[in-house]
Design an enzyme around this catalytic site. Structure first.
Site, mmCIF file in Angstrom:
data_model
loop_
_atom_site.group_PDB
_atom_site.id
_atom_site.type_symbol
_atom_site.label_atom_id
_atom_site.label_comp_id
_atom_site.label_asym_id
_atom_site.label_seq_id
_atom_site.Cartn_x
_atom_site.Cartn_y
_atom_site.Cartn_z
ATOM 1 C CB THR A 28 13.854 5.774 17.355
ATOM 2 O OG1 THR A 28 14.455 6.846 18.075
ATOM 3 C CG2 THR A 28 12.783 5.106 18.212
ATOM 4 C CG HIS A 62 8.969 -6.068 1.633
ATOM 5 N ND1 HIS A 62 8.584 -6.160 0.321
ATOM 6 C CD2 HIS A 62 10.222 -5.586 1.611
ATOM 7 C CE1 HIS A 62 9.569 -5.732 -0.457
ATOM 8 N NE2 HIS A 62 10.579 -5.387 0.304
ATOM 9 C CB SER A 69 13.897 -7.763 3.033
ATOM 10 O OG SER A 69 12.880 -6.797 2.912
ATOM 11 C CG ASN A 96 16.210 -10.465 -7.542
ATOM 12 O OD1 ASN A 96 17.395 -10.734 -7.364
ATOM 13 N ND2 ASN A 96 15.819 -9.457 -8.289
ATOM 14 C CB CYS A 110 11.360 1.871 -14.724
ATOM 15 S SG CYS A 110 9.863 1.154 -15.367
ATOM 16 C CD GLN A 139 13.191 -12.319 -3.736
ATOM 17 O OE1 GLN A 139 12.351 -13.200 -3.523
ATOM 18 N NE2 GLN A 139 12.844 -11.070 -3.990
ATOM 19 N N GLY A 182 16.016 -4.404 3.242
ATOM 20 C CA GLY A 182 17.060 -5.261 2.687
ATOM 21 C C GLY A 182 18.108 -4.403 1.989
ATOM 22 C CB THR A 183 17.766 -1.387 -0.130
ATOM 23 O OG1 THR A 183 16.901 -2.035 -1.069
ATOM 24 C CG2 THR A 183 18.671 -0.409 -0.836
HETATM 25 C C1 LIG Z 1 17.601 -10.234 -3.624
HETATM 26 C C2 LIG Z 1 17.088 -8.949 -3.057
HETATM 27 N N1 LIG Z 1 17.896 -8.196 -2.294
HETATM 28 C C3 LIG Z 1 17.483 -7.046 -1.757
HETATM 29 C C4 LIG Z 1 16.218 -6.569 -1.968
HETATM 30 C C5 LIG Z 1 15.823 -5.272 -1.356
HETATM 31 O O1 LIG Z 1 15.019 -5.442 -0.225
HETATM 32 P P1 LIG Z 1 14.079 -4.233 0.277
HETATM 33 O O2 LIG Z 1 12.913 -4.185 -0.663
HETATM 34 O O3 LIG Z 1 13.702 -4.601 1.671
HETATM 35 O O4 LIG Z 1 14.912 -2.984 0.216
HETATM 36 C C6 LIG Z 1 15.341 -7.313 -2.768
HETATM 37 C C7 LIG Z 1 13.970 -6.810 -3.063
HETATM 38 O O5 LIG Z 1 13.458 -6.990 -4.140
HETATM 39 C C8 LIG Z 1 15.783 -8.534 -3.317
HETATM 40 O O6 LIG Z 1 14.994 -9.273 -4.104
#
Ligand SMILES: Cc1ncc(COP(=O)(O)O)c(C=O)c1O
Length: 382
Positions: free
Chosen positions: A238, A202, A200, A152, A324, A180, A72-73
């Site tokens: 890949t 996970h 994302s 989140n 943190c 989220q 997601g990042t």
């Molecule tokens: C709102 C939101 N965006 C992005 C992310 C980032 O996703 P990833 O953990 O797949 O990098 C998170 C993860 O906590 C999230 O809660």
């Protein structure tokens, strides 16, 4: 033996066994590279494309509009940087809401350091984006507006469709971080009116290290990661075949179970919340429509970090809004943006439920939290 209850599903979710079963063949015999022309490559290609269709189906997109990424990042980074890179002056700025995830917020801040105009839009005391403030801040200089669908920390749903109407009327592209919201509320990219949307795996019982960016057909986008021609030249490297396959199955399951699971989880969340709000000096953070699995509660006079550790020792996993940071703990930027006083921010816990959460789990967690809060208050008083 200690009874363990996991109430931190907004951090990550367990991989669904059906997801794992679908992934394993691609970590064993079906190890082909989807770009290879031979049979082994084509098996992998077929699996990646099937997954693409499944992920697209979760958000009402066409498969060709889904770009797989490593998180997601990465998708958030790609959306902001990739959509502003081709923009022509003066339309080069970025507007993001104050409660975005750090994947958006810190990308925007880095872009500001690099010379772009970055503007932060306010939220109200309930944690909802202030649309008047957004309208005042989006203009001829705005290339991209980024507003998340569900926060989140509080779970509060954001008026993304309204924000998108405002942004598009002023000529800006719209990105939505829906990480989220996925699997918790229905998502339709067309109804939202967004150009870009992040997911994302996970967070929906899929594997870590797999994400995607929806890119509306025709949206100008420069790749963040360069190299080969994978993902129609939009993201080189890949493909993480097993991860992508797992993401696809997770998306299909999330879609299938959405309504029943949302009702079930909301009832459990409300049961937990009622118990916790009955504790003396407990306050809920966040107002208005929320995703069904999240609650954020402050306990007057307590340090949330200490409470989290006490709960961990008793097997209950939750989170605080704090992250943190270099040099110590940084209080939640989300709760601060809502204007909550520091004492309330520092005493806040986030509890997030998931597919495996049961009534017995929430009742046990409520007992443990109530007892821990009472104990900590007595210790403070003596
Ligand atoms: C709102 C939101 N965006 C992005 C992310 C980032 O996703 P990833 O953990 O797949 O990098 C998170 C993860 O906590 C999230 O809660």
């Amino acid at each position: 033996m200690i009874r363990r209850v996991y109430l931190d599903h907004n951090a990550t979710t367990p991989v669904d066994p059906r997801v794992l079963d679908a992934m394993l063949p691609f970590l064993r015999g079906d190890y082909g590279n989807p770009s290879s022309l031979h049979w082994l490559g084509q098996r992998a290609r077929g699996a990646v494309e099937e997954a693409r269709a499944r992920v697209a189906g979760l958000v009402g997109a066409e498969p060709a509009e889904i770009v797989f990424t490593a998180s997601g990042t990465e998708s958030d980074n790609t959306a902001l940087r990739g959509a502003t890179a081709p923009a022509k002056a003066p339309r080069t700025g970025v507007v993001v809401s104050a409660i975005e995830h750090h994947a958006v917020l810190n990308t925007a801040k880095a872009m500001r350091d690099e010379g772009r105009v970055v503007v932060i839009a306010r939220v109200d005391a309930g944690g909802i984006l202030d649309l008047d403030d957004l309208a005042a801040k989006v203009g001829d200089g705005t290339a991209v507006v980024s507003v998340m669908l569900a926060n989140n920390e509080t779970g509060v749903l954001q008026p993304v469709a309204e924000a998108a109407r405002i942004a598009r009327a002023r000529g800006a592209l719209v990105h939505c971080d829906a990480v989220q919201a996925a699997g918790k509320v229905p998502i339709d990219v067309r109804a939202l009116g967004v150009d870009l949307l992040t997911l994302s795996a996970h967070k929906i019982c899929g594997p870590k290290g797999a994400g995607c960016l929806y890119v509306r057909r025709g949206t100008p986008m420069t790749p963040l990661v360069r190299g080969g021609a994978q993902e129609r030249n939009r993201r080189a490297g890949t493909e993480n075949v097993a991860g992508v396959v797992g993401f696809g199955v997770a998306a299909a399951l999330a879609r299938e179970d959405l309504e029943t699971e949302a009702r079930r989880v909301a009832a459990l969340r409300d049961r937990l919340e009622q118990r916790l709000l009955a504790v003396n000096g407990a306050h809920r953070n966040g107002e208005g429509p929320r995703v069904p699995n999240t609650t954020n509660i402050s306990f007057e006079g307590l340090d949330a970090e200490a409470l989290l550790i006490a709960l961990d020792l008793e097997g209950v996993a939750v989170s605080t809004g704090a992250a943190c940071a270099a040099g110590g703990i940084e209080p939640s930027h989300v709760l601060r943006a809502m204007g909550l006083p520091p004492e309330r921010v520092e005493s806040s816990l986030r509890l997030s439920l998931g597919r495996g959460t049961t009534e017995t789990d929430v009742d046990h967690a409520a007992d443990v939290v109530t007892a821990a809060v009472g104990r900590m208050r007595r210790t403070r008083a003596s």
